[in-house]
Write an enzyme that holds these catalytic residues in place. Structure first.
Site, short mmCIF file in Angstrom:
data_model
loop_
_atom_site.label_atom_id
_atom_site.label_comp_id
_atom_site.label_asym_id
_atom_site.label_seq_id
_atom_site.Cartn_x
_atom_site.Cartn_y
_atom_site.Cartn_z
N ASP A 82 -2.15 17.80 23.30
CA ASP A 82 -3.10 16.42 23.57
C ASP A 82 -4.40 16.82 24.09
O ASP A 82 -4.36 17.79 25.02
CB ASP A 82 -2.26 15.58 24.60
CG ASP A 82 -3.13 14.36 24.53
OD1 ASP A 82 -2.41 13.48 23.69
OD2 ASP A 82 -3.70 14.04 25.63
N ASN A 90 -15.19 10.24 22.93
CA ASN A 90 -15.50 9.06 21.86
C ASN A 90 -16.28 8.22 22.63
O ASN A 90 -17.56 7.72 21.92
CB ASN A 90 -14.20 8.45 21.19
CG ASN A 90 -13.48 9.23 20.33
OD1 ASN A 90 -14.37 9.86 19.59
ND2 ASN A 90 -12.33 8.69 20.14
N ASP A 99 -14.47 12.62 15.85
CA ASP A 99 -13.66 13.12 14.30
C ASP A 99 -14.13 14.65 14.26
O ASP A 99 -13.22 15.38 13.89
CB ASP A 99 -14.27 12.36 13.36
CG ASP A 99 -13.79 10.80 13.27
OD1 ASP A 99 -12.98 10.56 14.08
OD2 ASP A 99 -14.53 9.89 12.55
N ASP A 125 -5.41 11.59 19.31
CA ASP A 125 -5.68 12.97 19.77
C ASP A 125 -4.42 13.64 19.96
O ASP A 125 -4.54 14.78 20.81
CB ASP A 125 -6.46 12.81 20.91
CG ASP A 125 -5.90 12.18 22.07
OD1 ASP A 125 -4.98 11.50 21.76
OD2 ASP A 125 -6.39 12.60 23.35
#
Length: 195
Positions: A82, A90, A99, A125
């Site tokens: 993770d 983000n 991305d 993620d």
């Protein structure tokens, strides 16, 4: 010979229809292959998806059980990975940067694992890696290598340089009976790593 008799008929339209049918069948096969790829792959990362991860676990467990029936002891492990504080990435830099990070981490995982191992993106993620013929200690070492690799990588997009870290949980097929238990164990270890 008293005589001859013959008939002829133009089969050109039939031949054209047959050729058209062959062409359409080829296109259908290509479309089915593309559909198979799209149903098992994550479009952003290019890695296999969540559904394929669980299908692969079940296949691997069946292989392990079959080999055990023949007196061969095998073991496989999984890593659940993770990205730490990815929501902040983000929210701060935008989804295009997020991305970019996902794509680059996916490439790092693919390049840094063996050909027999399989990498998956199982959530926003969240990633998973299936390590074939790997015990828990070896899986831990692979996870640590990947964690350090990501930590030491500068993720550079435009003029922005990001440092990313991972939390990882690992579990071995010898620790659990079912694949659900295996994933749950690795997940609980992932959350310990997050802490």
């Amino acid at each position: 010979i008293i005589g001859t008799w013959g008939t002829s008929r133009n089969i050109t339209p039939l031949k054209r229809a047959e050729e058209e049918l062959q062409r359409l069948n080829r296109e259908l096969q290509e479309a089915n292959q593309l559909l198979e790829i799209l149903s098992t792959r994550d479009s952003l990362s290019g890695l296999y998806n969540h559904r394929h991860f669980f299908d692969s676990l079940n296949v691997q467990k069946n292989i392990e059980l079959r080999q055990k029936d023949h007196g061969v002891e095998t073991e496989f492990s999984i890593l659940l990975l993770d990205i730490d504080h990815f929501k902040t990435v983000n929210d701060t830099y935008g989804h295009l940067v997020g991305d970019f990070v996902i794509k680059n981490i996916s490439e790092l995982f693919t390049k840094s694992t063996r050909l027999i191992d399989t990498c998956y993106r199982i959530g926003g993620d969240e990633f998973a890696i299936l390590l074939v013929n790997t015990d828990l200690k070896s899986a831990f070492n692979v996870g640590e290598k990947l964690r350090k690799l990501v930590e030491d990588t500068d993720f550079i997009i435009n003029e922005l340089s990001l440092k990313i870290t991972l939390s990882i949980g690992c579990a071995s097929s010898h620790e659990t009976e079912t694949m659900k238990e295996l994933v749950t164990l690795a997940d609980s270890r992932l959350y310990c790593a997050k802490e």
